[in-house]
Write a protein that holds these residues in place. Structure first.
Motif, PDB file in Angstrom:
ATOM      1  N   PRO A  10      38.099  24.635  21.288  1.00 25.70           N
ATOM      2  CA  PRO A  10      39.275  23.763  21.302  1.00 25.70           C
ATOM      3  C   PRO A  10      38.887  22.337  21.674  1.00 25.70           C
ATOM      4  O   PRO A  10      39.019  21.907  22.814  1.00 25.70           O
ATOM      5  CB  PRO A  10      40.164  24.408  22.382  1.00 25.70           C
ATOM      6  CG  PRO A  10      39.202  25.086  23.291  1.00 25.70           C
ATOM      7  CD  PRO A  10      38.052  25.535  22.439  1.00 25.70           C
ATOM      8  N   GLN A  13      41.560  19.790  23.241  1.00 27.92           N
ATOM      9  CA  GLN A  13      41.954  20.281  24.565  1.00 27.92           C
ATOM     10  C   GLN A  13      40.829  20.109  25.572  1.00 27.92           C
ATOM     11  O   GLN A  13      41.039  19.695  26.704  1.00 27.92           O
ATOM     12  CB  GLN A  13      42.354  21.750  24.453  1.00 27.92           C
ATOM     13  CG  GLN A  13      43.019  22.299  25.724  1.00 27.92           C
ATOM     14  CD  GLN A  13      43.457  23.732  25.526  1.00 27.92           C
ATOM     15  OE1 GLN A  13      42.797  24.492  24.832  1.00 27.92           O
ATOM     16  NE2 GLN A  13      44.569  24.103  26.112  1.00 27.92           N
ATOM     17  N   LEU A  14      39.604  20.394  25.130  1.00 31.63           N
ATOM     18  CA  LEU A  14      38.455  20.254  26.023  1.00 31.63           C
ATOM     19  C   LEU A  14      38.253  18.812  26.454  1.00 31.63           C
ATOM     20  O   LEU A  14      37.923  18.528  27.604  1.00 31.63           O
ATOM     21  CB  LEU A  14      37.185  20.776  25.339  1.00 31.63           C
ATOM     22  CG  LEU A  14      37.049  22.292  25.282  1.00 31.63           C
ATOM     23  CD1 LEU A  14      35.865  22.672  24.409  1.00 31.63           C
ATOM     24  CD2 LEU A  14      36.871  22.865  26.671  1.00 31.63           C
ATOM     25  N   GLN A  16      40.531  16.463  26.794  1.00 31.56           N
ATOM     26  CA  GLN A  16      41.526  16.107  27.795  1.00 31.56           C
ATOM     27  C   GLN A  16      41.219  16.760  29.129  1.00 31.56           C
ATOM     28  O   GLN A  16      41.313  16.127  30.189  1.00 31.56           O
ATOM     29  CB  GLN A  16      42.924  16.524  27.318  1.00 31.56           C
ATOM     30  CG  GLN A  16      44.047  16.078  28.265  1.00 31.56           C
ATOM     31  CD  GLN A  16      44.087  14.572  28.428  1.00 31.56           C
ATOM     32  OE1 GLN A  16      44.122  13.840  27.447  1.00 31.56           O
ATOM     33  NE2 GLN A  16      44.063  14.105  29.654  1.00 31.56           N
ATOM     34  N   ILE A  17      40.823  18.051  29.073  1.00 29.19           N
ATOM     35  CA  ILE A  17      40.448  18.753  30.300  1.00 29.19           C
ATOM     36  C   ILE A  17      39.260  18.075  30.947  1.00 29.19           C
ATOM     37  O   ILE A  17      39.187  17.902  32.172  1.00 29.19           O
ATOM     38  CB  ILE A  17      40.135  20.231  29.995  1.00 29.19           C
ATOM     39  CG1 ILE A  17      41.419  20.950  29.602  1.00 29.19           C
ATOM     40  CG2 ILE A  17      39.504  20.927  31.199  1.00 29.19           C
ATOM     41  CD1 ILE A  17      41.178  22.335  29.045  1.00 29.19           C
ATOM     42  N   ILE A 259      35.307  26.710  30.647  1.00 27.52           N
ATOM     43  CA  ILE A 259      36.666  26.624  30.117  1.00 27.52           C
ATOM     44  C   ILE A 259      36.861  27.738  29.098  1.00 27.52           C
ATOM     45  O   ILE A 259      36.035  27.914  28.196  1.00 27.52           O
ATOM     46  CB  ILE A 259      36.901  25.253  29.454  1.00 27.52           C
ATOM     47  CG1 ILE A 259      36.568  24.128  30.450  1.00 27.52           C
ATOM     48  CG2 ILE A 259      38.337  25.123  28.970  1.00 27.52           C
ATOM     49  CD1 ILE A 259      36.457  22.768  29.825  1.00 27.52           C
ATOM     50  N   GLU A 261      39.330  30.105  26.263  1.00 28.77           N
ATOM     51  CA  GLU A 261      40.044  29.761  25.037  1.00 28.77           C
ATOM     52  C   GLU A 261      41.471  29.296  25.291  1.00 28.77           C
ATOM     53  O   GLU A 261      42.104  28.683  24.421  1.00 28.77           O
ATOM     54  CB  GLU A 261      40.066  30.957  24.075  1.00 28.77           C
ATOM     55  CG  GLU A 261      40.875  32.140  24.581  1.00 28.77           C
ATOM     56  CD  GLU A 261      40.061  33.095  25.443  1.00 28.77           C
ATOM     57  OE1 GLU A 261      40.534  34.212  25.679  1.00 28.77           O
ATOM     58  OE2 GLU A 261      38.957  32.714  25.873  1.00 28.77           O
ATOM     59  N   ASN A 262      41.982  29.552  26.516  1.00 25.81           N
ATOM     60  CA  ASN A 262      43.332  29.101  26.866  1.00 25.81           C
ATOM     61  C   ASN A 262      43.337  27.769  27.600  1.00 25.81           C
ATOM     62  O   ASN A 262      44.394  27.270  27.987  1.00 25.81           O
ATOM     63  CB  ASN A 262      44.026  30.156  27.742  1.00 25.81           C
ATOM     64  CG  ASN A 262      44.174  31.482  27.028  1.00 25.81           C
ATOM     65  OD1 ASN A 262      44.554  31.517  25.855  1.00 25.81           O
ATOM     66  ND2 ASN A 262      43.862  32.567  27.715  1.00 25.81           N
ATOM     67  N   GLY A 263      42.148  27.219  27.818  1.00 25.66           N
ATOM     68  CA  GLY A 263      42.059  25.958  28.536  1.00 25.66           C
ATOM     69  C   GLY A 263      41.981  26.118  30.038  1.00 25.66           C
ATOM     70  O   GLY A 263      41.965  25.123  30.773  1.00 25.66           O
ATOM     71  N   ASP A 264      41.933  27.360  30.559  1.00 27.38           N
ATOM     72  CA  ASP A 264      41.775  27.564  31.998  1.00 27.38           C
ATOM     73  C   ASP A 264      40.360  27.175  32.414  1.00 27.38           C
ATOM     74  O   ASP A 264      39.385  27.463  31.711  1.00 27.38           O
ATOM     75  CB  ASP A 264      42.045  29.022  32.364  1.00 27.38           C
ATOM     76  CG  ASP A 264      43.515  29.383  32.242  1.00 27.38           C
ATOM     77  OD1 ASP A 264      44.350  28.469  32.385  1.00 27.38           O
ATOM     78  OD2 ASP A 264      43.826  30.561  32.000  1.00 27.38           O
TER      79      ASP A 264
END
Length: 418
Positions: A10, A13-14, A16-17, A259, A261-264
């Motif tokens: 992702p 998303q990664l 931003q995380i 991280i 696949e859900n961004g956790d």
């Protein structure tokens, strides 16, 4: 094993995380090196109370444990401990012994192949705020376990009760063929009190999950290999080997996060062991917060920055006899002073906080590690001092850190098929 391109990552998303986590980690590192004020402790506890409202499972289980505050702190910093509490992997012990007015109780244990977290409390009818723990040893079947340990407490105000956690880390792996243990406290009080607490583990120990990854990573021509990904309830261990043919000396892999696949996000260990071995020695292990009970389908290792300096220019030379700096790399713009057996470095304040600017020393063929390090800093300047008690004459000292980044925002997919 799947090739890298077969694993969906992702990206947006990664990114931003990554930005959020880098800011979070920088703030956290600056905060951790300061004393834990009563205001901060209130914030942590209040935050945990709010989390309890959202997680009644944790609230119900933790409320049964007398050693409450250390677990609150660990949950605040480590998502893996939260998962352990949710899955009731914490084992209550309640072993107590006393001597010379000091009473020690082992409240409970989290145990896996990577080591142990042992929760304890100390009580006395007198002030024990400044009573130091001189030594702690863990025995199994009467034999001392050779492992890395962290322990102790710091109290600002007079108190007759303290709670703490002993972190045991064993890179070779803990054996639980025998579950009979004994914890020995040696206190540095007037009577040099020694207290022994036997305890027995009864619960099953969850097995370690090992993935032989052997993925070579190339950062602008400088290579390292992630050999194994080892997951236990307490920690995820990444075994890393540095390529000997590198032209630069890798100094630090900073701001590591796993991280899913859900961004956790599971970061590096904040309280306890974050690494074993040393990157300069060519092989080391990084410990991450564990998602053992979450069972993600895939992980991405995100590395914020990789620091390195040219080989052959990765050390300074000082002469302890003549009390002077003999040589340092041209790029090394921090002033260095020699005073007795101390070497001090000064410069503009580093952000985030950094200790460990120097590493081992070589003097007349003997290898010496600094016996102490002090770090003083203000808003504009820092001073870091290292003591090499055994070093004599001309001495080469390895540089442990310098702010030279050779790669940033690196994302490495890790397949979880065994």
């Amino acid at each position: 094993m799947n090739e890298q391109q077969d694993i969906p990552v992702p990206k947006a998303q990664l990114q931003q995380i990554r930005q959020d986590m880098r800011q979070k980690v920088k703030k956290e590192k600056n905060r951790r090196q300061r004393m834990l004020s009563s205001t901060l402790l209130f914030v942590v506890l209040f935050s945990f109370v709010l989390s309890i409202r959202m997680s009644p499972t944790i609230a119900g289980y933790v409320s049964k444990i007398p050693g409450f505050e250390p677990i609150v702190r660990m949950i605040a910093y480590d998502k893996g401990i939260e998962a352990i509490m949710k899955n009731e992997y914490f084992e209550e012990i309640h072993s107590t012994a006393s001597a010379n007015g000091l009473m020690v109780s082992v409240i409970g244990v989290i145990a896996d192949k990577s080591g142990m977290s042992i929760f304890y409390e100390v009580d006395a009818p007198f002030d024990i705020a400044k009573v130091k723990t001189k030594e702690v040893n863990l025995l199994q079947d009467g034999k001392e376990i050779l492992a890395s340990k962290t322990y102790g407490w710091f109290e600002n105000e007079p108190t007759q009760h303290v709670e703490g956690v002993i972190e045991i880390s064993n890179k070779a792996g803990m054996s639980y063929k025998s579950k009979e243990f004994e914890l020995i406290f040696q206190f540095d009080d007037e009577k040099q009190t020694k207290i022994q607490l036997p305890f027995t583990l009864k619960n099953n120990i969850q097995p370690e999950k090992v993935i032989a990854y052997n993925k070579e990573i190339d950062i602008n021509g400088q290579k390292f290999t992630i050999e194994n990904v080892r997951t236990s309830p307490l920690r995820i261990a990444l075994d890393i080997a540095i390529d000997r043919s590198n032209t630069m000396q890798l100094l630090k892999l900073e701001d590591l996060n796993l991280i899913d696949e859900n961004g956790d996000v599971w970061g590096t260990i904040q309280n306890g062991f974050s690494a074993s071995g040393h990157i300069r020695d060519g092989r080391f292990t990084v410990y991450m917060q564990s998602n053992y009970f979450e069972q993600p389908k895939q992980l991405t290792l995100a590395i914020g920055s990789v620091y390195a300096v040219p080989k052959g220019q990765d050390f300074i030379e000082v002469d302890f006899t003549k009390q002077k700096v003999v040589s340092k790399p041209d790029y090394y713009d921090w002033p260095i002073d020699v005073n007795g057996k101390e070497v001090s470095i000064q410069g503009e304040t580093l952000d985030p906080y950094r200790g460990g600017l120097l590493y081992k020393a070589s003097s007349h063929g003997e290898i010496n590690y600094p016996s102490s390090e002090t770090f003083r800093y203000g808003e504009e300047h820092f001073e870091s001092t290292y003591t090499y008690e055994e070093a004599e004459g001309l001495t080469k000292i390895d540089i442990n850190f310098y702010s030279n980044i050779i790669g940033e925002n690196i994302e490495i997919p890790i397949p979880l098929n065994e």
